[in-house]
Design a protein around this motif. Structure first.
Motif, PDB file in Angstrom:
ATOM      1  N   ALA A  41       0.837  -1.202   0.000  1.00 22.91           N
ATOM      2  CA  ALA A  41       0.000   0.000   0.000  1.00 22.91           C
ATOM      3  C   ALA A  41       0.871   1.250   0.000  1.00 22.91           C
ATOM      4  O   ALA A  41       0.533   2.251  -0.627  1.00 22.91           O
ATOM      5  CB  ALA A  41      -0.919  -0.010   1.219  1.00 22.91           C
ATOM      6  N   LEU A  42       2.017   1.190   0.686  1.00 24.70           N
ATOM      7  CA  LEU A  42       2.919   2.345   0.711  1.00 24.70           C
ATOM      8  C   LEU A  42       3.432   2.643  -0.702  1.00 24.70           C
ATOM      9  O   LEU A  42       3.503   3.791  -1.127  1.00 24.70           O
ATOM     10  CB  LEU A  42       4.096   2.085   1.654  1.00 24.70           C
ATOM     11  N   ILE A  45       0.599   4.259  -2.625  1.00 29.42           N
ATOM     12  CA  ILE A  45       0.371   5.647  -2.212  1.00 29.42           C
ATOM     13  C   ILE A  45       1.468   6.548  -2.790  1.00 29.42           C
ATOM     14  O   ILE A  45       1.204   7.663  -3.250  1.00 29.42           O
ATOM     15  CB  ILE A  45       0.337   5.765  -0.673  1.00 29.42           C
ATOM     16  N   TYR A  48       0.621   7.443  -6.304  1.00 33.83           N
ATOM     17  CA  TYR A  48      -0.481   8.406  -6.382  1.00 33.83           C
ATOM     18  C   TYR A  48      -0.048   9.806  -5.967  1.00 33.83           C
ATOM     19  O   TYR A  48      -0.412  10.789  -6.602  1.00 33.83           O
ATOM     20  CB  TYR A  48      -1.672   7.940  -5.533  1.00 33.83           C
ATOM     21  N   VAL A  49       0.738   9.888  -4.884  1.00 32.84           N
ATOM     22  CA  VAL A  49       1.204  11.209  -4.442  1.00 32.84           C
ATOM     23  C   VAL A  49       2.033  11.851  -5.545  1.00 32.84           C
ATOM     24  O   VAL A  49       1.833  13.021  -5.892  1.00 32.84           O
ATOM     25  CB  VAL A  49       2.013  11.099  -3.133  1.00 32.84           C
ATOM     26  N   VAL A  72       5.014   9.408   2.085  1.00 35.64           N
ATOM     27  CA  VAL A  72       4.883   7.982   2.385  1.00 35.64           C
ATOM     28  C   VAL A  72       5.706   7.612   3.618  1.00 35.64           C
ATOM     29  O   VAL A  72       5.280   6.786   4.429  1.00 35.64           O
ATOM     30  CB  VAL A  72       5.284   7.131   1.167  1.00 35.64           C
ATOM     31  N   VAL A  75       3.442   8.468   6.412  1.00 32.80           N
ATOM     32  CA  VAL A  75       2.360   7.489   6.536  1.00 32.80           C
ATOM     33  C   VAL A  75       2.894   6.219   7.192  1.00 32.80           C
ATOM     34  O   VAL A  75       2.273   5.633   8.089  1.00 32.80           O
ATOM     35  CB  VAL A  75       1.765   7.166   5.148  1.00 32.80           C
ATOM     36  N   PHE A 106      -6.143   1.251   2.804  1.00 33.73           N
ATOM     37  CA  PHE A 106      -5.582   2.257   1.897  1.00 33.73           C
ATOM     38  C   PHE A 106      -6.073   2.037   0.472  1.00 33.73           C
ATOM     39  O   PHE A 106      -6.380   2.989  -0.250  1.00 33.73           O
ATOM     40  CB  PHE A 106      -4.053   2.228   1.940  1.00 33.73           C
ATOM     41  N   GLU A 107      -6.135   0.766   0.073  1.00 34.38           N
ATOM     42  CA  GLU A 107      -6.588   0.484  -1.286  1.00 34.38           C
ATOM     43  C   GLU A 107      -8.015   0.981  -1.498  1.00 34.38           C
ATOM     44  O   GLU A 107      -8.324   1.609  -2.504  1.00 34.38           O
ATOM     45  CB  GLU A 107      -6.548  -1.026  -1.528  1.00 34.38           C
ATOM     46  N   VAL A 110      -8.140   4.882  -1.604  1.00 32.40           N
ATOM     47  CA  VAL A 110      -7.667   5.417  -2.880  1.00 32.40           C
ATOM     48  C   VAL A 110      -8.694   5.175  -3.981  1.00 32.40           C
ATOM     49  O   VAL A 110      -8.988   6.045  -4.798  1.00 32.40           O
ATOM     50  CB  VAL A 110      -6.302   4.785  -3.253  1.00 32.40           C
ATOM     51  N   ALA A 200       8.157   4.490  -2.023  1.00 33.11           N
ATOM     52  CA  ALA A 200       7.602   5.596  -2.803  1.00 33.11           C
ATOM     53  C   ALA A 200       8.511   5.933  -3.983  1.00 33.11           C
ATOM     54  O   ALA A 200       8.037   6.190  -5.099  1.00 33.11           O
ATOM     55  CB  ALA A 200       7.423   6.821  -1.914  1.00 33.11           C
ATOM     56  N   PRO A 214      -5.233   1.382  -7.996  1.00 31.89           N
ATOM     57  CA  PRO A 214      -5.258   1.057  -6.565  1.00 31.89           C
ATOM     58  C   PRO A 214      -4.595  -0.263  -6.187  1.00 31.89           C
ATOM     59  O   PRO A 214      -4.014  -0.367  -5.110  1.00 31.89           O
ATOM     60  CB  PRO A 214      -6.754   1.021  -6.249  1.00 31.89           C
TER      61      PRO A 214
END
Lengths: 287, 346
Positions: A41-42, A45, A48-49, A72, A75, A106-107, A110, A200, A214
């Protein structure tokens, strides 16, 4: 021959990305002995960021990468504080369940906020070099160079700085680390931050030639797990070498065997390894 | 007070629950509610399987949803592509669950803790990829439609929701009864011993591998048969059945109800199923609630509803004991209270 070399290049690309993700996993495992299922998930993310930093805010690719790494890392530290820290003495089943809970949470978030559609991260490096019959897209070269410099940087950090040494000390011997006055909380937070940042950066490097969606972290996470089992849980060189092994076997297998089933190659290796040696390769001592 | 708490765990209570389940369709507002309940029972059967391997034996199997899918696909492929009747296909699903469970169990159960969880996570994923990519066998991403409903006999017609409800209830009762028989037998105590400490269990002369594989195969048979029933009622399945989300739903049911307890799976499944009914449109995003809920559960409430009740009762009993021994708070590091190890199961 050229085709083969092309696949080797692809393998190197994949391997360096997997290696970065596996590094974070193996660091966290080495310190806390938690297989962090939330790591995928990290990674997601991070992509996405970076995507929104570039597309919505219009930041430069490298700045977006730094922003993604910072977000990240935060997070990741928050997850450590709120979830893994309270569970440090719980039965091992509990932290695994909690980690998967974080992953799916998280999934779902998102997907709810940005939808399940695929996006492509723009990259400023779209040139394609030709060299001796090989096509070398700039982004792939960037991935390989970037990933290996980062690994080298991490190595220096762990070996040459005080904080890095505390992380290694704690991985080697928890009680011993406490005896010489190492603060476990600080080391745990550092480790999670580094793992998050690595994930990340890997995602930001890889997203331009892959897609952003996702569930993008799941396969990468599973392969990273295969890698750290291959290279030994908690071993840093093992993560890098294992990453390359999986990357190459996937690139070559996908090309020469079957593109449809290329994702199964890593798992095939895992089944083979664990059937022969249940402790994983390169692991010492007890299972 | 004592009478009440004792009644809650007595067999009379179980008969009362069964009675309620039998009259439920007559008091349910509509057919839809009966259908939801029947589906909850289907999932509960699968969760009972998970309870054997994860609750009693302490091995977190993340491929459970995959075995559910194997059962569902066995029925779908045999009835649609090979014109089998449902019941033979149902039997075949149980056999498929056992065979796959045996193969996976033999490889994976040599692994300890984390390795086992990671390995089964990968197995679940392999099952998913195979279902998606092996189009010739599984119809790929299209899924399989028009699966045969279970053939009725006599007055029963299982294409009707009401009749199907009773069919599933029957299977659920068998599943609960079997779980109770297992957990009260030496076998169940063996499983629990392995969960508490496999090294100690091995030193008592327990054959770890054989017992773990047995627990695993039992759990996969449960999962595959639940999947077979699911295929028979929904009559359309796709690769999504093998998604990790389903495995995780089941873990959530198990944790809420009480891991390693007899009535935990059914309590957890019913509570969450009905609680998520008003989330219908939210179904896709249910993990936004489930995810944090699970994290909070494992941190603050790891025993679940049934487990916490049993622990509370055990503490009360300890306080009231004629010899005022030191009250023995059940250590939170255990996912199951000792109280459930006696004869009085909740």
């Amino acid at each position: 021959m050229e085709l083969f070399l092309q696949q080797v290049l692809n393998g190197l690309t994949l391997g360096s990305i997997y290696g970065l993700v596996a590094l974070g996993l193996t660091l966290v495992y080495g310190i806390l002995h938690v297989p962090n299922f939330a790591h995928g998930a990290l990674y997601m993310i991070g992509a996405y960021v970076a995507y929104f930093a570039m597309v919505d805010i219009g930041l430069n690719y490298w700045v977006a990468m730094v922003v993604a790494a910072a977000v990240v890392a935060m997070v990741s530290v928050v997850c450590e504080r709120l979830v893994f820290h309270p569970l440090r003495n719980a039965p091992p089943i509990h932290d695994k369940i909690a980690a998967i809970g974080i992953l799916l949470f998280f999934e779902a978030v998102v997907q709810m906020v940005w939808g399940a559609d695929f996006r492509r991260l723009p990259t400023p490096y779209t040139e394609i070099f030709h060299f001796a019959g090989l096509t070398l897209p700039a982004q792939r070269l960037l991935i390989i160079v970037g990933a290996f410099s980062l690994m080298a940087g991490l190595h220096l950090y762990l070996k040459k700085t005080m904080t890095g040494s505390t992380i290694i000390a704690m991985a080697q011997n928890r009680e011993g680390a406490f005896l010489v006055g190492i603060d476990a909380n600080r080391v745990a937070m550092m480790t999670f931050a580094i793992a998050g940042a690595l994930a990340a950066i890997a995602a930001t490097l890889f997203a331009p030639i892959n897609l952003v969606y996702p569930a993008m972290g799941n396969l990468v996470l599973l392969k990273a797990f295969v890698i750290i089992i291959l290279g030994g849980m908690g071993s840093i060189p093992g993560a890098i070498i294992g990453g390359l092994i999986i990357g190459f076997s996937e690139a070559l297998g996908g090309f020469y065997l079957s593109n449809d089933y290329k994702d199964l190659i890593a798992f095939g290796l895992l089944v083979a390894i664990l059937s022969i040696k249940p402790t994983g390769l390169f692991t010492r001592g007890v299972r | 007070m004592n009478a009440v708490t004792n009644f809650l765990t007595s067999s009379a209570m179980r008969w009362l629950l069964l009675g309620l389940a039998i009259v439920y369709p007559f008091v349910a507002p509509g057919e839809y509610q009966i259908y939801v309940m029947a589906m909850a029972f289907v999932w509960a059967i699968a969760v009972y399987g998970m309870n054997i391997i994860t609750g009693y034996c302490g091995q977190l199997n993340l491929a459970h949803g995959g075995f559910f899918a194997i059962g569902a696909y066995t029925v779908a492929i045999l009835t649609v592509d090979h014109a089998w009747l449902f019941w033979p296909a149902f039997m075949a699903a149980g056999v498929a669950g056992a065979v796959f469970g045996l193969v996976v169990g033999l490889i994976s159960l040599r692994l300890k803790e984390h390795y086992f969880a990671i390995f089964t996570l990968c197995v679940g994923f392999i099952i998913y990829i195979l279902i998606e990519k092996w189009g010739a066998l599984t119809h790929g991403t299209l899924g399989i439609i028009n699966i045969a409903p279970p053939e009725g006999f006599g007055v029963f017609d299982f294409a009707r929701t009401l009749d199907f409800y009773y069919l599933v209830l029957g299977f659920l009762v068998v599943a609960v009864w079997l779980t109770r028989r297992i957990s009260e037998s030496l076998l169940g105590r063996t499983f629990r011993a392995i969960r508490i400490s496999d090294d100690l269990a091995a030193s008592l002369g327990i054959n770890l591998m054989r017992n773990k594989v047995l627990a695993f195969v039992l759990s996969t048979i449960y999962a595959a048969l639940a999947g077979a029933l699911y295929a028979g009622v929904v009559r359309f399945i796709g690769p999504a059945e093998a998604d990790i989300l389903h495995t995780f739903d089941m873990i959530a049911y198990l944790l809420v109800g009480g891991i390693g307890t007899l009535m935990g799976p059914i309590v957890g499944t019913l509570i969450i199923t009905w609680a998520t009914q008003w989330l219908q449109s939210f179904e896709e995003y249910r993990m936004i609630i489930f995810g944090p809920m699970l994290v909070l559960l494992v941190i603050f409430f790891p025993k679940g509803i049934v487990g916490s009740f049993l622990a509370w009762r055990a503490r009360r009993a300890a306080r009231r004991a004629t010899v005022p021994a030191r009250s023995s708070p059940v250590s939170t590091a255990r996912s199951t209270p000792r109280a459930s190890e006696g004869r009085d199961h909740a």
